[in-house]
Design a protein around this motif. Sequence first.
Motif, PDB file in Angstrom:
ATOM      1  N   GLY A 105      28.504  51.342 -10.839  1.00 51.64           N
ATOM      2  CA  GLY A 105      29.572  51.876  -9.851  1.00 51.64           C
ATOM      3  C   GLY A 105      30.620  50.672  -9.704  1.00 51.64           C
ATOM      4  N   VAL A 106      30.809  49.836 -10.616  1.00 49.69           N
ATOM      5  CA  VAL A 106      31.968  48.949 -10.502  1.00 49.69           C
ATOM      6  C   VAL A 106      32.681  49.118 -11.766  1.00 49.69           C
ATOM      7  CG1 VAL A 106      30.750  47.262  -8.921  1.00 49.69           C
ATOM      8  CG2 VAL A 106      30.702  46.803 -11.285  1.00 49.69           C
ATOM      9  N   SER A 107      33.918  48.419 -11.659  1.00 51.20           N
ATOM     10  CA  SER A 107      34.572  48.473 -13.067  1.00 51.20           C
ATOM     11  C   SER A 107      34.121  47.374 -14.055  1.00 51.20           C
ATOM     12  CB  SER A 107      36.143  48.315 -12.816  1.00 51.20           C
ATOM     13  OG  SER A 107      36.450  46.992 -12.568  1.00 51.20           O
ATOM     14  N   GLU A 108      34.513  47.597 -15.215  1.00 52.46           N
ATOM     15  CA  GLU A 108      34.144  46.387 -16.098  1.00 52.46           C
ATOM     16  C   GLU A 108      34.943  45.154 -15.792  1.00 52.46           C
ATOM     17  OE1 GLU A 108      34.095  45.737 -21.075  1.00 52.46           O
ATOM     18  OE2 GLU A 108      34.628  47.637 -20.303  1.00 52.46           O
ATOM     19  N   ASN A 109      36.186  45.396 -15.382  1.00 47.70           N
ATOM     20  CA  ASN A 109      37.096  44.193 -15.136  1.00 47.70           C
ATOM     21  C   ASN A 109      36.671  43.565 -13.858  1.00 47.70           C
ATOM     22  OD1 ASN A 109      39.753  42.695 -15.087  1.00 47.70           O
ATOM     23  ND2 ASN A 109      40.110  43.756 -13.085  1.00 47.70           N
ATOM     24  N   PHE A 110      36.041  44.072 -12.792  1.00 45.37           N
ATOM     25  CA  PHE A 110      35.281  43.611 -11.701  1.00 45.37           C
ATOM     26  C   PHE A 110      34.144  42.842 -12.279  1.00 45.37           C
ATOM     27  CE2 PHE A 110      32.181  43.146  -8.365  1.00 45.37           C
ATOM     28  CZ  PHE A 110      32.985  42.524  -7.466  1.00 45.37           C
ATOM     29  N   LEU A 111      33.351  43.437 -13.050  1.00 41.28           N
ATOM     30  CA  LEU A 111      32.192  42.532 -13.443  1.00 41.28           C
ATOM     31  C   LEU A 111      32.492  41.490 -14.257  1.00 41.28           C
ATOM     32  CD1 LEU A 111      28.853  42.403 -13.753  1.00 41.28           C
ATOM     33  CD2 LEU A 111      29.120  44.013 -15.637  1.00 41.28           C
ATOM     34  N   GLY A 112      33.496  41.268 -15.097  1.00 42.10           N
ATOM     35  CA  GLY A 112      33.936  40.335 -15.855  1.00 42.10           C
ATOM     36  C   GLY A 112      34.510  39.257 -14.941  1.00 42.10           C
ATOM     37  N   LYS A 113      35.182  39.596 -13.938  1.00 41.52           N
ATOM     38  CA  LYS A 113      35.607  38.570 -12.827  1.00 41.52           C
ATOM     39  C   LYS A 113      34.392  37.900 -12.255  1.00 41.52           C
ATOM     40  CE  LYS A 113      39.931  40.664 -11.209  1.00 41.52           C
ATOM     41  NZ  LYS A 113      40.658  41.233 -10.337  1.00 41.52           N
ATOM     42  N   VAL A 114      33.323  38.822 -11.741  1.00 40.31           N
ATOM     43  CA  VAL A 114      32.215  37.924 -11.354  1.00 40.31           C
ATOM     44  C   VAL A 114      31.361  37.209 -12.350  1.00 40.31           C
ATOM     45  CG1 VAL A 114      29.734  38.464 -10.691  1.00 40.31           C
ATOM     46  CG2 VAL A 114      31.513  40.095 -10.026  1.00 40.31           C
ATOM     47  N   GLU A 115      31.496  37.451 -13.667  1.00 39.60           N
ATOM     48  CA  GLU A 115      30.769  36.710 -14.768  1.00 39.60           C
ATOM     49  C   GLU A 115      31.481  35.395 -15.025  1.00 39.60           C
ATOM     50  OE1 GLU A 115      29.715  39.055 -18.282  1.00 39.60           O
ATOM     51  OE2 GLU A 115      28.423  40.196 -17.087  1.00 39.60           O
ATOM     52  N   ARG A 116      32.845  35.587 -14.837  1.00 45.13           N
ATOM     53  CA  ARG A 116      33.612  34.449 -15.057  1.00 45.13           C
ATOM     54  C   ARG A 116      33.667  33.397 -13.899  1.00 45.13           C
ATOM     55  NH1 ARG A 116      36.754  38.420 -17.395  1.00 45.13           N
ATOM     56  NH2 ARG A 116      38.228  38.287 -15.714  1.00 45.13           N
ATOM     57  N   GLY A 117      33.069  33.971 -12.821  1.00 44.73           N
ATOM     58  CA  GLY A 117      33.013  33.089 -11.419  1.00 44.73           C
ATOM     59  C   GLY A 117      34.163  32.885 -10.699  1.00 44.73           C
ATOM     60  N   ALA A 118      35.345  34.104 -10.734  1.00 42.55           N
ATOM     61  CA  ALA A 118      36.484  34.315  -9.959  1.00 42.55           C
ATOM     62  C   ALA A 118      36.165  34.034  -8.387  1.00 42.55           C
ATOM     63  CB  ALA A 118      36.917  35.675 -10.159  1.00 42.55           C
ATOM     64  N   ASP A 119      37.022  33.224  -7.905  1.00 39.11           N
ATOM     65  CA  ASP A 119      36.796  32.743  -6.567  1.00 39.11           C
ATOM     66  C   ASP A 119      36.809  33.797  -5.481  1.00 39.11           C
ATOM     67  OD1 ASP A 119      36.134  29.945  -7.036  1.00 39.11           O
ATOM     68  OD2 ASP A 119      38.637  29.645  -7.159  1.00 39.11           O
ATOM     69  N   SER A 120      37.680  34.858  -5.913  1.00 39.44           N
ATOM     70  CA  SER A 120      38.039  35.829  -4.771  1.00 39.44           C
ATOM     71  C   SER A 120      37.353  37.380  -5.513  1.00 39.44           C
ATOM     72  CB  SER A 120      39.430  36.229  -4.777  1.00 39.44           C
ATOM     73  OG  SER A 120      39.736  37.047  -3.743  1.00 39.44           O
ATOM     74  N   VAL A 121      36.272  37.843  -4.827  1.00 40.36           N
ATOM     75  CA  VAL A 121      35.781  39.260  -5.180  1.00 40.36           C
ATOM     76  C   VAL A 121      35.191  39.703  -4.138  1.00 40.36           C
ATOM     77  CG1 VAL A 121      34.890  38.434  -7.559  1.00 40.36           C
ATOM     78  CG2 VAL A 121      33.599  38.109  -5.673  1.00 40.36           C
ATOM     79  N   HIS A 122      35.205  40.934  -4.117  1.00 37.81           N
ATOM     80  CA  HIS A 122      34.937  41.942  -3.077  1.00 37.81           C
ATOM     81  C   HIS A 122      33.363  41.773  -2.794  1.00 37.81           C
ATOM     82  CE1 HIS A 122      33.648  45.547  -0.803  1.00 37.81           C
ATOM     83  NE2 HIS A 122      34.898  45.589  -0.197  1.00 37.81           N
ATOM     84  N   TRP A 123      32.779  41.368  -1.620  1.00 45.40           N
ATOM     85  CA  TRP A 123      31.522  41.017  -1.257  1.00 45.40           C
ATOM     86  C   TRP A 123      30.453  42.360  -1.645  1.00 45.40           C
ATOM     87  CZ3 TRP A 123      28.893  36.690  -0.017  1.00 45.40           C
ATOM     88  CH2 TRP A 123      29.523  35.448  -0.085  1.00 45.40           C
ATOM     89  N   GLY A 124      30.923  43.350  -0.907  1.00 46.82           N
ATOM     90  CA  GLY A 124      30.337  44.617  -1.319  1.00 46.82           C
ATOM     91  C   GLY A 124      29.711  44.757  -2.681  1.00 46.82           C
ATOM     92  N   LYS A 125      30.911  44.824  -3.445  1.00 47.75           N
ATOM     93  CA  LYS A 125      30.745  45.064  -4.834  1.00 47.75           C
ATOM     94  C   LYS A 125      29.931  44.040  -5.662  1.00 47.75           C
ATOM     95  CE  LYS A 125      34.974  47.733  -5.695  1.00 47.75           C
ATOM     96  NZ  LYS A 125      36.037  47.901  -6.659  1.00 47.75           N
ATOM     97  N   LEU A 126      30.016  42.552  -5.265  1.00 47.41           N
ATOM     98  CA  LEU A 126      29.169  41.750  -5.898  1.00 47.41           C
ATOM     99  C   LEU A 126      27.699  42.061  -5.387  1.00 47.41           C
ATOM    100  CD1 LEU A 126      28.626  38.860  -6.852  1.00 47.41           C
ATOM    101  CD2 LEU A 126      29.083  37.949  -4.698  1.00 47.41           C
TER     102      LEU A 126
END
Length: 88
Positions: A34-55
């Motif tokens: 239920g997340v976007s591919e863009n968001f998952l990519g940010k998580v996998e790249r270790g982006a410093d700013s992600v939405h906690w709930g989605k993480l």
Amino acid sequence: MQIPISNAAAIGKVVRASRKAQGIRQDDAAGSMGVSENFLGKVERGADSVHWGKLFQVLEGLGIRLIVDVPEQVARHLPHASPDESTP
């Protein structure tokens, strides 16, 4: 296996390794969580700013449990964990 996490990049490596170990493509994993591919990519790249709930959606979707090890003096000041927050 316990892995020390000291930054977002470390969580990202665990997420990517978990997804790949399960043989799931990034777009398929994102859709099923239920997340976007863009968001998952940010998580996998270790982006410093992600939405906690989605993480936490991503971690749960891949079967990753996040456990925080705190000193006893800190634990004494925490309210009792609710049943779904306790460890098995």
